[in-house]
Design a protein around this motif. Sequence first.
Motif, PDB file in Angstrom:
ATOM      1  N   UNK A   1       0.806  -1.235   0.000  1.00 28.77           N
ATOM      2  CA  UNK A   1       0.000   0.000   0.000  1.00 28.77           C
ATOM      3  C   UNK A   1       0.831   1.273   0.000  1.00 28.77           C
ATOM      4  N   UNK A   2       2.044   1.246   0.551  1.00 31.11           N
ATOM      5  CA  UNK A   2       2.849   2.462   0.606  1.00 31.11           C
ATOM      6  C   UNK A   2       3.348   2.890  -0.775  1.00 31.11           C
ATOM      7  N   UNK A   3       3.276   1.992  -1.756  1.00 29.98           N
ATOM      8  CA  UNK A   3       3.629   2.397  -3.118  1.00 29.98           C
ATOM      9  C   UNK A   3       2.527   3.243  -3.737  1.00 29.98           C
ATOM     10  N   UNK A   4       1.343   3.222  -3.111  1.00 32.22           N
ATOM     11  CA  UNK A   4       0.102   3.832  -3.614  1.00 32.22           C
ATOM     12  C   UNK A   4      -0.317   3.166  -4.913  1.00 32.22           C
ATOM     13  N   UNK A   5      -1.499   3.463  -5.351  1.00 37.57           N
ATOM     14  CA  UNK A   5      -1.958   2.924  -6.621  1.00 37.57           C
ATOM     15  C   UNK A   5      -3.122   1.966  -6.486  1.00 37.57           C
ATOM     16  N   UNK A   6      -4.153   2.227  -7.255  1.00 36.73           N
ATOM     17  CA  UNK A   6      -5.331   1.379  -7.326  1.00 36.73           C
ATOM     18  C   UNK A   6      -5.860   1.471  -8.751  1.00 36.73           C
ATOM     19  N   UNK A   7      -6.837   0.645  -9.047  1.00 29.39           N
ATOM     20  CA  UNK A   7      -7.436   0.691 -10.372  1.00 29.39           C
ATOM     21  C   UNK A   7      -8.882   0.241 -10.262  1.00 29.39           C
ATOM     22  N   UNK A   8      -9.618   0.433 -11.331  1.00 27.02           N
ATOM     23  CA  UNK A   8     -11.007   0.042 -11.302  1.00 27.02           C
ATOM     24  C   UNK A   8     -11.558  -0.159 -12.694  1.00 27.02           C
ATOM     25  N   UNK A   9     -12.738  -0.720 -12.735  1.00 29.55           N
ATOM     26  CA  UNK A   9     -13.510  -0.853 -13.959  1.00 29.55           C
ATOM     27  C   UNK A   9     -14.768  -0.017 -13.779  1.00 29.55           C
ATOM     28  N   UNK A  10     -15.045   0.863 -14.715  1.00 31.72           N
ATOM     29  CA  UNK A  10     -16.264   1.672 -14.689  1.00 31.72           C
ATOM     30  C   UNK A  10     -17.054   1.330 -15.933  1.00 31.72           C
ATOM     31  N   UNK A  11     -18.272   0.845 -15.738  1.00 34.28           N
ATOM     32  CA  UNK A  11     -19.011   0.220 -16.822  1.00 34.28           C
ATOM     33  C   UNK A  11     -19.399   1.124 -17.972  1.00 34.28           C
ATOM     34  N   UNK A  12     -19.877   2.339 -17.685  1.00 39.04           N
ATOM     35  CA  UNK A  12     -20.375   3.175 -18.770  1.00 39.04           C
ATOM     36  C   UNK A  12     -19.369   4.255 -19.143  1.00 39.04           C
ATOM     37  N   UNK A  13     -19.326   4.561 -20.429  1.00 33.21           N
ATOM     38  CA  UNK A  13     -18.305   5.456 -20.962  1.00 33.21           C
ATOM     39  C   UNK A  13     -18.417   6.867 -20.396  1.00 33.21           C
ATOM     40  N   UNK A  14     -19.647   7.360 -20.207  1.00 29.82           N
ATOM     41  CA  UNK A  14     -19.814   8.728 -19.716  1.00 29.82           C
ATOM     42  C   UNK A  14     -19.238   8.879 -18.315  1.00 29.82           C
ATOM     43  N   UNK A  15     -19.517   7.930 -17.438  1.00 27.76           N
ATOM     44  CA  UNK A  15     -18.982   7.987 -16.072  1.00 27.76           C
ATOM     45  C   UNK A  15     -17.476   7.827 -16.069  1.00 27.76           C
ATOM     46  N   UNK A  16     -16.995   6.958 -16.930  1.00 27.93           N
ATOM     47  CA  UNK A  16     -15.551   6.725 -17.018  1.00 27.93           C
ATOM     48  C   UNK A  16     -14.832   7.995 -17.476  1.00 27.93           C
ATOM     49  N   UNK A  17     -15.375   8.646 -18.477  1.00 27.01           N
ATOM     50  CA  UNK A  17     -14.773   9.883 -18.967  1.00 27.01           C
ATOM     51  C   UNK A  17     -14.809  10.979 -17.920  1.00 27.01           C
ATOM     52  N   UNK A  18     -15.924  11.078 -17.209  1.00 24.24           N
ATOM     53  CA  UNK A  18     -16.042  12.106 -16.159  1.00 24.24           C
ATOM     54  C   UNK A  18     -15.037  11.847 -15.041  1.00 24.24           C
ATOM     55  N   UNK A  19     -14.870  10.568 -14.690  1.00 22.58           N
ATOM     56  CA  UNK A  19     -13.890  10.227 -13.656  1.00 22.58           C
ATOM     57  C   UNK A  19     -12.476  10.615 -14.103  1.00 22.58           C
ATOM     58  N   UNK A  20     -12.112  10.236 -15.310  1.00 18.41           N
ATOM     59  CA  UNK A  20     -10.762  10.521 -15.796  1.00 18.41           C
ATOM     60  C   UNK A  20     -10.533  12.020 -15.983  1.00 18.41           C
ATOM     61  N   UNK A  21     -11.568  12.753 -16.361  1.00 20.43           N
ATOM     62  CA  UNK A  21     -11.439  14.211 -16.469  1.00 20.43           C
ATOM     63  C   UNK A  21     -11.136  14.825 -15.110  1.00 20.43           C
ATOM     64  N   UNK A  22     -11.812  14.328 -14.066  1.00 23.68           N
ATOM     65  CA  UNK A  22     -11.559  14.844 -12.712  1.00 23.68           C
ATOM     66  C   UNK A  22     -10.169  14.457 -12.234  1.00 23.68           C
ATOM     67  N   UNK A  23      -9.775  13.213 -12.489  1.00 21.61           N
ATOM     68  CA  UNK A  23      -8.460  12.724 -12.075  1.00 21.61           C
ATOM     69  C   UNK A  23      -7.353  13.591 -12.674  1.00 21.61           C
ATOM     70  N   UNK A  24      -7.457  13.850 -13.979  1.00 20.07           N
ATOM     71  CA  UNK A  24      -6.393  14.564 -14.673  1.00 20.07           C
ATOM     72  C   UNK A  24      -6.551  16.072 -14.588  1.00 20.07           C
ATOM     73  N   UNK A  25      -7.762  16.556 -14.858  1.00 19.96           N
ATOM     74  CA  UNK A  25      -7.954  17.995 -14.974  1.00 19.96           C
ATOM     75  C   UNK A  25      -8.066  18.707 -13.643  1.00 19.96           C
ATOM     76  N   UNK A  26      -8.983  18.245 -12.805  1.00 22.04           N
ATOM     77  CA  UNK A  26      -9.198  18.917 -11.532  1.00 22.04           C
ATOM     78  C   UNK A  26      -8.113  18.602 -10.513  1.00 22.04           C
ATOM     79  N   UNK A  27      -7.720  17.310 -10.437  1.00 23.94           N
ATOM     80  CA  UNK A  27      -6.833  16.879  -9.358  1.00 23.94           C
ATOM     81  C   UNK A  27      -5.389  16.672  -9.795  1.00 23.94           C
ATOM     82  N   UNK A  28      -5.106  16.737 -11.082  1.00 25.46           N
ATOM     83  CA  UNK A  28      -3.726  16.637 -11.546  1.00 25.46           C
ATOM     84  C   UNK A  28      -3.043  15.338 -11.187  1.00 25.46           C
TER      85      UNK A  28
END
Length: 390
Positions: free
Chosen positions: A238-265
């Motif tokens: 856990x100290x290395x950090x890092x997780x992953x997931x599967x998000x079923x629908x494309x709209x939610x997946x895109x919104x998640x990745x936009x927040x990860x990259x754009x809002x939270x860097x």
Amino acid sequence: MFDFASVVDRHGTWCTQWDYVADRFGAADLLPFTISDMDFATAPCITDALTQRINHGVFGYSRWKNDEFLAAVAHWFQQRFACPIDTDTLVYGPSVIYMVSELIRQWSQADDGIVVHTPAYDAFYKAIEGNKRILVPVALNKEADGWQCDMAALEAALAEPQNKILLLCSPHNPTGKVWTREELTQMAQLCERHNVKVISDEIHMDMVWSGHQHIPWCAVAEGPWALLTSGSKSFNIPALTGAYGLIGDEASRSAYLDALKGRDGLSSPSVLALVAHIAAYQQGEPWLDALRAYLEANLSYVATELNAAFPQLNWQPPQASYLAWIDLRPLNIDDRALQKALIEEQKVAIMPGYTYGPEGTGFVRLNAGCPRSKLEQGVQRLIAGIRSLG
């Protein structure tokens, strides 16, 4: 082939469980059986891969969306769960709880309800309350054949229009329950019927014991869903950090990745976490299977010693995880008096059940992810602490 009996001294390594035990228990000189990391060195294939990457010497920005990582995750789900996945649905995050929190923000509004089986992992309470949502408890019931969900009570909660998400823990922490395919299918149908989205935290998916099988949520899912997990518990990284997931629908997946990259860097992951996961999932299976056998024997030891000391407990090991969720209610002892005895007299730190909500009153959660020599001390000190209250 692998040594789980030797003790690794974790003192002085900025270790939460050992070096900072006083933060939660008020004393620094305690033998800890607390948060869910293990006292074992990780798999040799991981340390070898990390060493090779460190020797490269350059640690610039990296990408998680690479063929090696996607293939490793797909291989693991197929190999361990006979579950093919669509790697186009795969996303990354710094931790499972970060991902839980972000999806809560996306899929609900302030004051909406998040349905959770209780007792619950304490970080669920914090993620829900910290995002100004309302935790809606559905209590699991302890029965002769294990922990059961009252599906009628669950449906009543899901039917309330203000309740937008089922936050599932699969396998369940702290009870160690493994959800059957029939239970998961029924929950999926109920969520679809009532337009409730599902976030399934499956971080303990690799720690399911003999006679039980983990079924990934993606194998039964209906409607919008996310399956979130990591190799961090299974391979003690856990100290290395890092997780992953599967998000079923494309709209939610895109919104998640936009927040990860754009809002939270956070689009550039820890390259060492990627290396560790790839090595674990491509080469770590023999080590994990040996570890699982050791942990299952540890839990059997806990059962043997507790039941010999207190036959009325009839404690049975959990269906999953190395966390022993011990029901002390038959002994009719006071939780806080027991904690006082354990800390002040026995010099041991064991999580009180009320940490996981009011349904945890009367329980303790003991982390058995450690060499047997340490576990023996912890169990005997727990027995002594209980007896001191008699």
